[in-house]
Design an enzyme around this catalytic site. Sequence first.
Site, PDB file in Angstrom:
ATOM      1  N   HIS A 177      -3.981   6.653   8.067  1.00  0.00           N
ATOM      2  CA  HIS A 177      -3.104   7.529   8.518  1.00  0.00           C
ATOM      3  C   HIS A 177      -2.477   8.220   7.761  1.00  0.00           C
ATOM      4  O   HIS A 177      -2.652   8.826   6.443  1.00  0.00           O
ATOM      5  CB  HIS A 177      -1.978   6.029   9.063  1.00  0.00           C
ATOM      6  CG  HIS A 177      -2.490   4.941   7.533  1.00  0.00           C
ATOM      7  ND1 HIS A 177      -3.549   4.188   7.730  1.00  0.00           N
ATOM      8  CD2 HIS A 177      -1.982   4.524   5.895  1.00  0.00           C
ATOM      9  CE1 HIS A 177      -3.568   3.374   5.986  1.00  0.00           C
ATOM     10  NE2 HIS A 177      -2.517   4.024   5.459  1.00  0.00           N
TER      11      HIS A 177
ATOM     12  N   CYS B  27       0.553  -1.382  -0.173  1.00  0.00           N
ATOM     13  CA  CYS B  27      -0.122  -0.184   0.566  1.00  0.00           C
ATOM     14  C   CYS B  27       1.023   0.639   0.078  1.00  0.00           C
ATOM     15  O   CYS B  27       2.269   1.424  -0.142  1.00  0.00           O
ATOM     16  CB  CYS B  27      -1.057  -0.009   1.042  1.00  0.00           C
ATOM     17  SG  CYS B  27      -0.450   0.763   2.801  1.00  0.00           S
TER      18      CYS B  27
END
Length: 650
Positions: free
Chosen positions: A569, A380
Amino acid sequence: MRARIQKFGGYLAGMIMPNIGAFIAWGLITALFIPTGWTPNEGLASLVGPMITYLLPLLIGYTGGRMVHGQRGAVIGAIATMGVIVGVDIPMFLGAMIMGPLAAYVLKKADQAIEGKVPAGFEMLIDNFSLGILGMGMAILGKLAIGPVVETLVTWLGDGVNFLVSNGLLPLASIFVEPAKVLFLNNAINHGVLSPLGAAESAEVGKSILFMVESNPGPGLGILAAFALFGPRMLRASTPGAIIIHFFGGIHEIYFPYVLMKPKMILAAIAGGMSALFVGTALNAGLVAPASPGSIFAYFAVTPRGGFLAMLATVGTGAVISFVVGSFLLGFGRGEKKLLSDDGALDDDVALSAAPLATAGTARGPVVSGGDVRELIIACDAGMGSSVMVASTMRKKLAQYGVEVRHTPVAGIPDSAQVVLTHEGLVDQARKKNPHAVVVPFSQYMGDPAFARVEDAIKNNLSLSATGVSAAPAAVPVAAAAASSAASAAAPAAAPARPRRPKKRLERGVLNPEGVKLGLPSVSKDEAIRQSGGLLVALGAATPQYVDGMLARELQTSTFLGNGVAIPHGTNESREFITKAALGFLQFPDGVDWDGKTAHVVIPIASNSDEHIAILGALATALADPAKAERLRTTTSVDEVLDILAPEED
């Protein structure tokens, strides 16, 4: 290149979307109170000019600055935007998109340059004067340089549009507008170019068809309808929801990925857009203000008196033509095969043609035999929450086959990687990092069909490519098979599975009682992210700049996992603002709208290491249990949250 353009378009959208409410307010005031409006009122109509000239550009500049450098960036972005507004005769939306982020970036660099060098007690003085001085300079730059350049550019574009209109060629604009839209440049086109030009025309004649060039929901509706009836079977179930979000909610971005998956469908969008503009021009259609968002409800709200028939004909034509062309391009469903049956096995018709598919692997990119896979990489953007969640799920699924599962940032994909699972928005980056690996895209972080395909290939020794699975490659030579059989016979029986060890209470510092917030009122997604980041800051896990990184990360790919959970995040670049590893837990019983999905649990992450992996693994386990997931969404006990998420000992 496409990924970079999408990322750029997402950033531009980030400046516009938070301010859509202001555009709606301006559009309603315009539709109601201008001389040709529904209830003309000269006094209230005086709001129209100042709002489009000052308020809307300032909001865009403020938001763009905030995205780059938080609150200080927002303030200097608004100051700098004022410089491009003054002295021009057009709404300076495009100038605001430039000056807001630019001024905030300059201030950010200046703040970094003096960080740690300011004498104690002088911080507020230096902060205020540095912002004021740089703000003055950027406003002057906007007034003398950026503003005139943007005004000239918009004037040229306006002349080009006027040429198309006066010569009956406006439908040709769709050739450029529709491809740019699906690359997520729709907000830049609509609010940066077409809205200012349309506003000028509307002020003169009471309406403008330019407001309908980009925002028409018809072409997108037709494309989604074609996918619903004739698209790949795995996509058909998702299209009804996408139609509602697009046509009634006005979120055109929902259909862009469908076109990007089958680029030839851009021809359907162009055909629908051109046909709609042809009909709209012939019927003298137009809106009195931008339809923001581009929903059919917004169209009704800003259609002038007597213009509803022309508006509906314009939208309907776009929908019908794009549907017909799109259905043709999809072959009216002929040849579409569902690769996997409902129970995960290969369909018989696919199995019969498996051998040709396996030998044609080079045409589909790299291919690997599932039996040869020894390592699966989950990639990711930042290698933090999203990839860890998928890795935890896949690790449990593939452990019995001896496959190691690792998570990593997409920039850290190793050269030795055989198979990479990554979000569809990161596929191009992953393939560029390792062109020899099989890169399998997924769209949802939980329960995506791609996970089942990978497991099926490894379990049944099938050929795995980016596009699917097929029967196993050539048979193993007899001698090798015999040797393998003998080795298997000589091997001892598999050791029994280790008993599960008892759970332990979380150590303080990663997720502790102070980081659990329950029963919070419903807020917007951006506000939920700000609250999440603020919690990490309050826990001493990050500085306030990390919150900006969390908002920027959300513009790249959504951090919504599924099952009502999101894990916001920061970006890789924002990791420098993390001071220690920590997780938070925010519960929103009434839910948060997370790009059309509902998040009840938001778990912010701050980590420069793997300290949070055990918790995320436990979270994946908890979410797999519907009863535990429901308890997380509804519990009123902090201790219960900590108990549910307590990781098992290794």
